[in-house]
Write a protein that holds these residues in place. Sequence first.
Motif, short mmCIF file in Angstrom:
data_model
loop_
_atom_site.label_atom_id
_atom_site.label_comp_id
_atom_site.label_asym_id
_atom_site.label_seq_id
_atom_site.Cartn_x
_atom_site.Cartn_y
_atom_site.Cartn_z
N LYS A 353 0.83 -1.21 0.00
CA LYS A 353 0.00 0.00 0.00
C LYS A 353 0.86 1.26 0.00
CE LYS A 353 -2.26 -1.05 3.73
NZ LYS A 353 -1.49 -2.30 4.04
N SER A 354 1.83 1.32 0.93
CA SER A 354 2.70 2.49 1.00
C SER A 354 3.59 2.60 -0.24
CB SER A 354 3.56 2.44 2.27
OG SER A 354 2.76 2.51 3.42
N THR A 355 4.01 1.44 -0.75
CA THR A 355 4.83 1.44 -1.97
C THR A 355 4.05 2.03 -3.14
OG1 THR A 355 6.01 -0.52 -1.18
CG2 THR A 355 6.19 -0.01 -3.52
N PHE A 356 2.75 1.73 -3.20
CA PHE A 356 1.90 2.29 -4.26
C PHE A 356 1.84 3.81 -4.15
CE2 PHE A 356 -2.28 3.71 -5.74
CZ PHE A 356 -2.22 3.30 -7.07
N ILE A 357 1.67 4.32 -2.93
CA ILE A 357 1.64 5.78 -2.73
C ILE A 357 2.97 6.40 -3.12
CG2 ILE A 357 1.39 7.61 -1.01
CD1 ILE A 357 -1.22 6.22 -1.72
N LYS A 358 4.06 5.75 -2.76
CA LYS A 358 5.39 6.26 -3.12
C LYS A 358 5.56 6.28 -4.63
CE LYS A 358 7.64 4.72 1.14
NZ LYS A 358 8.61 3.77 1.74
N ALA A 359 5.00 5.27 -5.31
CA ALA A 359 5.09 5.25 -6.77
C ALA A 359 4.35 6.44 -7.37
CB ALA A 359 4.51 3.93 -7.30
N LEU A 360 3.20 6.77 -6.81
CA LEU A 360 2.45 7.93 -7.30
C LEU A 360 3.22 9.23 -7.07
CD1 LEU A 360 -1.23 7.27 -6.16
CD2 LEU A 360 -0.33 7.23 -8.47
N LEU A 361 3.86 9.34 -5.92
CA LEU A 361 4.56 10.58 -5.57
C LEU A 361 5.84 10.76 -6.39
CD1 LEU A 361 4.16 10.47 -1.70
CD2 LEU A 361 3.19 12.18 -3.23
N ALA A 362 6.40 9.68 -6.88
CA ALA A 362 7.70 9.75 -7.54
C ALA A 362 7.64 9.52 -9.04
CB ALA A 362 8.66 8.76 -6.91
N LEU A 363 6.45 9.48 -9.64
CA LEU A 363 6.38 9.31 -11.10
C LEU A 363 7.16 10.42 -11.79
CD1 LEU A 363 2.63 8.33 -11.66
CD2 LEU A 363 4.62 6.90 -12.06
N PRO A 364 7.92 10.15 -12.86
CA PRO A 364 8.13 8.80 -13.43
C PRO A 364 9.36 8.09 -12.88
CG PRO A 364 9.03 10.43 -14.89
CD PRO A 364 8.48 11.20 -13.71
N GLU A 365 10.03 8.67 -11.86
CA GLU A 365 11.31 8.13 -11.40
C GLU A 365 11.20 6.68 -10.91
OE1 GLU A 365 10.06 11.00 -10.67
OE2 GLU A 365 11.53 12.54 -11.19
N MET A 366 10.05 6.28 -10.35
CA MET A 366 9.94 4.95 -9.77
C MET A 366 9.45 3.90 -10.76
SD MET A 366 8.66 5.33 -5.82
CE MET A 366 8.80 3.55 -5.63
N GLN A 367 9.37 4.25 -12.03
CA GLN A 367 8.88 3.30 -13.01
C GLN A 367 9.72 2.03 -13.04
OE1 GLN A 367 6.20 3.30 -14.63
NE2 GLN A 367 5.44 5.38 -14.67
N HIS A 368 11.00 2.14 -12.71
CA HIS A 368 11.84 0.95 -12.75
C HIS A 368 11.51 -0.03 -11.62
CE1 HIS A 368 13.85 3.48 -9.78
NE2 HIS A 368 14.42 2.38 -9.31
N GLN A 369 10.71 0.41 -10.63
CA GLN A 369 10.35 -0.47 -9.54
C GLN A 369 9.02 -1.18 -9.77
OE1 GLN A 369 10.88 0.91 -5.56
NE2 GLN A 369 12.48 2.37 -6.10
N VAL A 370 8.40 -0.96 -10.92
CA VAL A 370 7.12 -1.60 -11.19
C VAL A 370 7.14 -2.20 -12.59
CG1 VAL A 370 5.89 0.02 -9.71
CG2 VAL A 370 6.09 0.51 -12.16
N SER A 371 6.27 -3.17 -12.78
CA SER A 371 5.99 -3.64 -14.14
C SER A 371 4.56 -3.29 -14.45
CB SER A 371 6.22 -5.15 -14.24
OG SER A 371 5.33 -5.85 -13.38
N GLY A 372 4.22 -3.26 -15.71
CA GLY A 372 2.94 -2.71 -16.10
C GLY A 372 3.06 -1.20 -16.25
N GLN A 373 1.93 -0.52 -16.22
CA GLN A 373 1.95 0.92 -16.48
C GLN A 373 1.09 1.65 -15.45
OE1 GLN A 373 0.64 1.97 -20.39
NE2 GLN A 373 1.65 3.96 -20.37
N LEU A 374 1.62 2.77 -14.98
CA LEU A 374 0.91 3.65 -14.05
C LEU A 374 1.03 5.07 -14.58
CD1 LEU A 374 -0.58 3.92 -11.31
CD2 LEU A 374 1.65 4.24 -10.24
N THR A 375 -0.08 5.67 -14.98
CA THR A 375 -0.04 6.99 -15.58
C THR A 375 -1.00 7.93 -14.86
OG1 THR A 375 -1.71 6.38 -17.22
CG2 THR A 375 0.59 6.14 -17.86
N ILE A 376 -0.64 9.19 -14.85
CA ILE A 376 -1.47 10.23 -14.23
C ILE A 376 -1.74 11.29 -15.26
CG2 ILE A 376 0.45 11.60 -13.33
CD1 ILE A 376 -1.23 11.94 -10.75
N ALA A 377 -2.92 11.91 -15.21
CA ALA A 377 -3.31 12.89 -16.21
C ALA A 377 -2.36 14.09 -16.18
CB ALA A 377 -4.74 13.36 -15.94
#
Length: 383
Positions: A353-377
């Motif tokens: 859960k916290s990792t997901f929030i950190k991914a949102l806060l650090a886009l796009p820098e944290m893309q290397h820590q996830v697979s798939g795609q997470l995009t924000i408008a």
Amino acid sequence: MGTIQFKQLTFNYPDQATPLFKDVTLQFDASWRLGLIGRNGRGKTTLLKLLQRQLEFDGQLKTDLDFHYFPQTVADPSQLARDVLMTLGQLDDSTFWQIERELNLLKVDLDCLWQPFNTLSPGEQTKALLALLFIDEHHFQLIDEPTNHLDQDGRDTVAHYLQQKTGFIVISHDRHFLNQVIDHVLSINRADITVQQGDYQTWQTTQEQQTQSEQHQNSLLKSEIKRLNQTAQQKSQWSQQAERGKNAGSVKNESANLDKGFIGHRAAKVMKRATTITARSEQAATEKQGLLKNVEITAPLTINNQSLKPQQIVLTATDLVLEQDGRALNQPLSFELKAGQQVALTGANGTGKSTFIKALLALPEMQHQVSGQLTIAPRIKVS
């Protein structure tokens, strides 16, 4: 068990203009399961530090107890979790089984003991430190927000443990949790500190009754002040009119021969009466300041989302998998979040859960820590 007593406690931090506590006298039995409540900044954690004599204060503290504070301070969080717990608990290989037993009860994978403490999820860290609390039978426990970061199973486990224990002080903003575990409430209010027997619901009922009583008295007093002010103003006007009449140079009717001394005497009496009424009004206003002393004022919470269009897609996840140290935290996740929607992110401790929030806060820098795609408008700011 003994007692804990403060006499004439006064304390303030160096940068505070007014004391956080002033001439406070408190006494509570060490057998109580005491819930310490109050708004943020009122001094709950400070009071626990004063009990441990970590801060200098004026007044007296009388107790024969040794205190243990939760959460404990981890000096080097880069160490393995096992080493951190052994150091804090003064344990060795022959006694560490007690920690493993408690971690099993808290539903924590024992493999986490061989990870650096700072790589554990916030919930896992909380449970690890709680394990130390649960094996300690020799100290009076000062427990500061034990449910922080815990999933529901973890909260239930802590509640069940504290139900079996006699004597502790716990700080929590979780009303349901407090209702399960406490039998007395120590409340740091706006204007005073009170102790009451019962659970949180009992305290809240009493507080609401007191608030309604104070608000009713305040309404009556405001009406009285308004009436007194109007009367004083009217009397003052009458006095001024009489005084003008006394000094009139000439009057073309029979009243020209009225006794000026009589008029002046009457004007003085009216003015004295007006002054007395004004004083009563000011005294009533002063008394009003003592009312509503503990009524909490809640500021509205506002969110600046005026730039969002209705039904605008704000966030999109496509086959999203969060990873930590090369370990997948979840099954592929796909969803859309639209403007105006309110979504709860739930899951057991350690599921990302916290990792997901950190991914949102650090886009796009944290893309290397996830697979798939997470995009924000575009032009959306994440707070």
